[in-house]
Every structure is written in C-alpha cells, then in structure tokens.
Design a protein around this motif. Sequence first.
Motif, PDB file in Angstrom:
ATOM      1  N   LEU A  27      26.088 -62.931  29.276  1.00 37.79           N
ATOM      2  CA  LEU A  27      27.394 -62.417  29.705  1.00 37.79           C
ATOM      3  C   LEU A  27      27.996 -63.282  30.807  1.00 37.79           C
ATOM      4  O   LEU A  27      29.210 -63.496  30.849  1.00 37.79           O
ATOM      5  CB  LEU A  27      27.261 -60.974  30.217  1.00 37.79           C
ATOM      6  CG  LEU A  27      27.174 -59.889  29.157  1.00 37.79           C
ATOM      7  CD1 LEU A  27      26.919 -58.535  29.805  1.00 37.79           C
ATOM      8  CD2 LEU A  27      28.462 -59.840  28.333  1.00 37.79           C
ATOM      9  N   PHE A  28      27.134 -63.779  31.677  1.00 38.24           N
ATOM     10  CA  PHE A  28      27.623 -64.649  32.756  1.00 38.24           C
ATOM     11  C   PHE A  28      28.229 -65.924  32.156  1.00 38.24           C
ATOM     12  O   PHE A  28      29.343 -66.323  32.492  1.00 38.24           O
ATOM     13  CB  PHE A  28      26.473 -64.984  33.719  1.00 38.24           C
ATOM     14  CG  PHE A  28      26.912 -65.795  34.898  1.00 38.24           C
ATOM     15  CD1 PHE A  28      27.502 -65.189  35.987  1.00 38.24           C
ATOM     16  CD2 PHE A  28      26.754 -67.171  34.912  1.00 38.24           C
ATOM     17  CE1 PHE A  28      27.936 -65.929  37.084  1.00 38.24           C
ATOM     18  CE2 PHE A  28      27.172 -67.934  35.995  1.00 38.24           C
ATOM     19  CZ  PHE A  28      27.767 -67.307  37.087  1.00 38.24           C
ATOM     20  N   GLY A  31      31.416 -65.053  30.213  1.00 36.30           N
ATOM     21  CA  GLY A  31      32.506 -64.718  31.136  1.00 36.30           C
ATOM     22  C   GLY A  31      33.121 -65.973  31.725  1.00 36.30           C
ATOM     23  O   GLY A  31      34.344 -66.142  31.768  1.00 36.30           O
ATOM     24  N   MET A  34      34.897 -68.055  28.799  1.00 34.00           N
ATOM     25  CA  MET A  34      36.094 -67.464  28.169  1.00 34.00           C
ATOM     26  C   MET A  34      37.299 -67.468  29.110  1.00 34.00           C
ATOM     27  O   MET A  34      38.433 -67.526  28.645  1.00 34.00           O
ATOM     28  CB  MET A  34      35.800 -66.029  27.693  1.00 34.00           C
ATOM     29  CG  MET A  34      35.723 -65.033  28.842  1.00 34.00           C
ATOM     30  SD  MET A  34      35.077 -63.467  28.335  1.00 34.00           S
ATOM     31  CE  MET A  34      35.421 -62.512  29.831  1.00 34.00           C
ATOM     32  N   THR A  35      37.055 -67.405  30.444  1.00 31.63           N
ATOM     33  CA  THR A  35      38.191 -67.369  31.367  1.00 31.63           C
ATOM     34  C   THR A  35      38.832 -68.760  31.510  1.00 31.63           C
ATOM     35  O   THR A  35      39.897 -68.873  32.101  1.00 31.63           O
ATOM     36  CB  THR A  35      37.774 -66.833  32.757  1.00 31.63           C
ATOM     37  OG1 THR A  35      36.536 -67.431  33.133  1.00 31.63           O
ATOM     38  CG2 THR A  35      37.609 -65.328  32.747  1.00 31.63           C
ATOM     39  N   HIS A  51      32.657 -59.818  25.262  1.00 36.78           N
ATOM     40  CA  HIS A  51      32.108 -59.680  26.614  1.00 36.78           C
ATOM     41  C   HIS A  51      32.128 -58.209  27.060  1.00 36.78           C
ATOM     42  O   HIS A  51      31.131 -57.677  27.538  1.00 36.78           O
ATOM     43  CB  HIS A  51      32.943 -60.553  27.561  1.00 36.78           C
ATOM     44  CG  HIS A  51      32.453 -60.595  28.978  1.00 36.78           C
ATOM     45  ND1 HIS A  51      31.487 -61.472  29.419  1.00 36.78           N
ATOM     46  CD2 HIS A  51      32.787 -59.857  30.060  1.00 36.78           C
ATOM     47  CE1 HIS A  51      31.268 -61.282  30.708  1.00 36.78           C
ATOM     48  NE2 HIS A  51      32.044 -60.301  31.128  1.00 36.78           N
ATOM     49  N   GLY A  55      28.964 -55.789  27.378  1.00 36.22           N
ATOM     50  CA  GLY A  55      28.804 -55.249  28.741  1.00 36.22           C
ATOM     51  C   GLY A  55      28.639 -53.729  28.731  1.00 36.22           C
ATOM     52  O   GLY A  55      27.798 -53.193  29.464  1.00 36.22           O
ATOM     53  N   LEU A  98      23.703 -55.116  39.487  1.00 34.51           N
ATOM     54  CA  LEU A  98      23.982 -55.014  38.057  1.00 34.51           C
ATOM     55  C   LEU A  98      24.998 -53.894  37.799  1.00 34.51           C
ATOM     56  O   LEU A  98      25.999 -54.095  37.086  1.00 34.51           O
ATOM     57  CB  LEU A  98      22.663 -54.743  37.330  1.00 34.51           C
ATOM     58  CG  LEU A  98      22.661 -54.729  35.824  1.00 34.51           C
ATOM     59  CD1 LEU A  98      23.289 -55.985  35.275  1.00 34.51           C
ATOM     60  CD2 LEU A  98      21.224 -54.601  35.312  1.00 34.51           C
ATOM     61  N   VAL A 101      28.433 -55.021  39.128  1.00 42.62           N
ATOM     62  CA  VAL A 101      29.101 -55.997  38.252  1.00 42.62           C
ATOM     63  C   VAL A 101      29.726 -55.273  37.056  1.00 42.62           C
ATOM     64  O   VAL A 101      30.875 -55.506  36.681  1.00 42.62           O
ATOM     65  CB  VAL A 101      28.111 -57.083  37.765  1.00 42.62           C
ATOM     66  CG1 VAL A 101      28.750 -57.988  36.722  1.00 42.62           C
ATOM     67  CG2 VAL A 101      27.601 -57.910  38.930  1.00 42.62           C
ATOM     68  N   GLY A 105      33.695 -54.820  36.173  1.00 35.35           N
ATOM     69  CA  GLY A 105      34.148 -55.278  34.849  1.00 35.35           C
ATOM     70  C   GLY A 105      34.953 -54.183  34.159  1.00 35.35           C
ATOM     71  O   GLY A 105      36.016 -54.431  33.577  1.00 35.35           O
ATOM     72  N   TYR A 106      34.457 -52.951  34.262  1.00 33.57           N
ATOM     73  CA  TYR A 106      35.156 -51.795  33.684  1.00 33.57           C
ATOM     74  C   TYR A 106      36.536 -51.647  34.348  1.00 33.57           C
ATOM     75  O   TYR A 106      37.542 -51.420  33.668  1.00 33.57           O
ATOM     76  CB  TYR A 106      34.290 -50.549  33.908  1.00 33.57           C
ATOM     77  CG  TYR A 106      34.962 -49.249  33.566  1.00 33.57           C
ATOM     78  CD1 TYR A 106      35.035 -48.810  32.249  1.00 33.57           C
ATOM     79  CD2 TYR A 106      35.532 -48.455  34.561  1.00 33.57           C
ATOM     80  CE1 TYR A 106      35.657 -47.613  31.930  1.00 33.57           C
ATOM     81  CE2 TYR A 106      36.156 -47.262  34.245  1.00 33.57           C
ATOM     82  CZ  TYR A 106      36.217 -46.843  32.929  1.00 33.57           C
ATOM     83  OH  TYR A 106      36.845 -45.654  32.620  1.00 33.57           O
ATOM     84  N   SER A 109      39.069 -54.120  33.158  1.00 35.10           N
ATOM     85  CA  SER A 109      39.486 -53.856  31.779  1.00 35.10           C
ATOM     86  C   SER A 109      40.390 -52.641  31.648  1.00 35.10           C
ATOM     87  O   SER A 109      41.194 -52.569  30.720  1.00 35.10           O
ATOM     88  CB  SER A 109      38.251 -53.646  30.901  1.00 35.10           C
ATOM     89  OG  SER A 109      37.302 -54.636  31.155  1.00 35.10           O
ATOM     90  N   HIS A 142      34.159 -58.849  40.678  1.00 33.80           N
ATOM     91  CA  HIS A 142      33.333 -59.085  39.489  1.00 33.80           C
ATOM     92  C   HIS A 142      32.737 -60.498  39.536  1.00 33.80           C
ATOM     93  O   HIS A 142      31.542 -60.695  39.308  1.00 33.80           O
ATOM     94  CB  HIS A 142      34.219 -58.916  38.259  1.00 33.80           C
ATOM     95  CG  HIS A 142      33.489 -58.827  36.952  1.00 33.80           C
ATOM     96  ND1 HIS A 142      32.608 -57.822  36.663  1.00 33.80           N
ATOM     97  CD2 HIS A 142      33.523 -59.615  35.838  1.00 33.80           C
ATOM     98  CE1 HIS A 142      32.133 -57.990  35.439  1.00 33.80           C
ATOM     99  NE2 HIS A 142      32.664 -59.084  34.913  1.00 33.80           N
ATOM    100  N   TRP A 143      33.570 -61.437  39.848  1.00 36.38           N
ATOM    101  CA  TRP A 143      33.160 -62.842  39.896  1.00 36.38           C
ATOM    102  C   TRP A 143      32.095 -63.073  40.966  1.00 36.38           C
ATOM    103  O   TRP A 143      31.029 -63.626  40.700  1.00 36.38           O
ATOM    104  CB  TRP A 143      34.403 -63.694  40.135  1.00 36.38           C
ATOM    105  CG  TRP A 143      34.201 -65.143  40.457  1.00 36.38           C
ATOM    106  CD1 TRP A 143      34.529 -65.765  41.622  1.00 36.38           C
ATOM    107  CD2 TRP A 143      33.682 -66.173  39.590  1.00 36.38           C
ATOM    108  NE1 TRP A 143      34.230 -67.104  41.541  1.00 36.38           N
ATOM    109  CE2 TRP A 143      33.714 -67.386  40.316  1.00 36.38           C
ATOM    110  CE3 TRP A 143      33.194 -66.186  38.298  1.00 36.38           C
ATOM    111  CZ2 TRP A 143      33.279 -68.591  39.789  1.00 36.38           C
ATOM    112  CZ3 TRP A 143      32.746 -67.400  37.769  1.00 36.38           C
ATOM    113  CH2 TRP A 143      32.798 -68.575  38.504  1.00 36.38           C
TER     114      TRP A 143
END
Length: 181
Positions: A27-28, A31, A34-35, A51, A55, A98, A101, A105-106, A109, A142-143
Amino acid sequence: MWRNTQVGWGVISIALHWLSASTIVGLFALGWWMTGLGYYDTWYNLGPWVHRSVGIVLFMATLARLVWRLTQPTPQGHGSRLEVLMAHLGHITLYVLLLFVMTTGYLISTADGGGISVFGWFEVPALVHGLPQQALIAGDLHWYSAWALMLLAVGHSLAALKHHLIDRHDTLLRMLKPTSR
Ligand code: HEM
Ligand code: HEM
C-alpha cells in the motif's frame, strides 16, 4: 497449532502478521506511485480505487487481528527487561500508527461526502465529511504517518534480525513456524 501459547505463535497470528506486513508495504508503494500519475494514465483512478479497497480490507483484518491478539496468550519476549519493554512499546506503536494511517486514509477519501466502494463488493459510508480542509490535512497526516510506520517497521525488522543473528533467540523462527503445542 491455530492458537498462540506462552512459547510460540499459532497459524492465525503468523498468517495475519505476514499478510499484513506485505500488504502494508504494498500500500505504501502503491500510494506513492499512484499520486505521481498523470490525469490520462489508466491507473489515475484505478490506483486509488485499489489502494482504498485494499486499505479497508486491511482495516477489517487489523480489527480481527487485535481481537485475536487480546483474547489469546502471547509468547514471552526474549532479551533483557529493557529489550522486552522496548519491543512491547514498539509493537503497540506499530498498531497505533497503522490504525492512524488507515483512519487518515478514510478521512481523505470521505472528505467530499462520498462513501468508499470496496472492490465494488460493498460501500463504506462517509461518516465524517466537510471538516475544514479535511482532504488536505488528512492527506498530510496520511503521508507523514505512513512514513513513520515504514521507518518503525524497518527498525522492527532489524530488531528481529538482531535477535536471530546475534542473540540466537528463536524470536524470528517462532514467527515463521507455528507452535506445535
Ligand atoms: C497501511 C495502510 C496504508 C498505507 C501504508 C498508505 C500509504 C499511502 C501513501 C504513501 C500515499 C501517498 C501519499 C501522498 O503522496 O500524498 C497514500 C495516498 C492515499 N491513500 Fe493511503 N495508505 C494506507 C491506507 C489507506 C486507506 C485505508 C485509505 C482509504 C480508505 C487510503 C486512502 C488514500 C488516498 C485517498 C490517497 C491519495 C491521497 C492524495 O491524492 O494525496 N490509504 N497512501
Ligand atoms: C510493515 C511491516 C511490519 C509490521 C507493521 C509488523 C508489525 C508487527 C507487530 C504489530 C508485531 C507484534 C505482534 C503482537 O504482539 O501482536 C510483530 C511481531 C513480530 N514481527 Fe513484525 N511487522 C512487520 C514486518 C516484519 C518483518 C519484515 C519481520 C522480520 C524481519 C518481522 C518480524 C517479527 C517478529 C519476529 C515478531 C514476533 C516478536 C515476538 O515474538 O515478540 N516483522 N510485528
């Protein structure tokens, strides 16, 4: 074999540990990759969709993992009392980071009020949305927290290797081979 004992991990804990670890690293990487994609790239929308879906599945697996962890015996740590304490604090921090993160992320989104489609199987509703600068602030958190998680995981892996190669403890082996008792 399935359950943990005072001396070793069972199949369920081992499977959850290694599946989670590889998913987190994946996922890292996804992520980060994709960005950086351009708008016309096929993966521009597909990457974040995968992702987010992976996640959310990881989030559910982590909740199950924590329930399992708290209702099972835990093998005793090896090394000095300080090492055992540091390992314990390190593991708690890994779990906390964890969850952090995944929560941020949630929040990225759901900032615009839309839910999250998990592989098109079901949708997770947007419970929190419209906070000031939600996507931006959650994105930064998140980053940085994803980086903190990765760095701590590297330290954690080095500690596991130190137990194995220098101290000759069975710490790493018992995370690979389920306990037979
Ligand atoms: C351990 C789990 C996760 C890791 C290690 C991770 C890692 C990353 C990384 C490194 C980025 C690139 C950030 C940037 O360049 O700004 C990213 C972006 C993103 N992640 Fe995650 N992520 C995880 C879980 C999740 C979850 C559970 C969701 C949502 C349900 C999510 C949603 C997003 C979104 C929407 C972006 C794009 C942000 C943007 O466009 O700036 N992530 N993730
Ligand atoms: C993203 C990567 C990783 C994460 C997030 C992670 C997380 C964790 C967590 C939270 C625990 C504590 C389990 C518990 O008490 O419930 C643990 C245990 C363990 N991990 Fe990892 N891990 C990762 C990668 C690795 C790697 C690459 C190795 C080996 C080189 C490793 C070796 C171990 C070992 C040996 C234990 C058992 C420690 C003991 O018995 O006291 N982990 N890991």
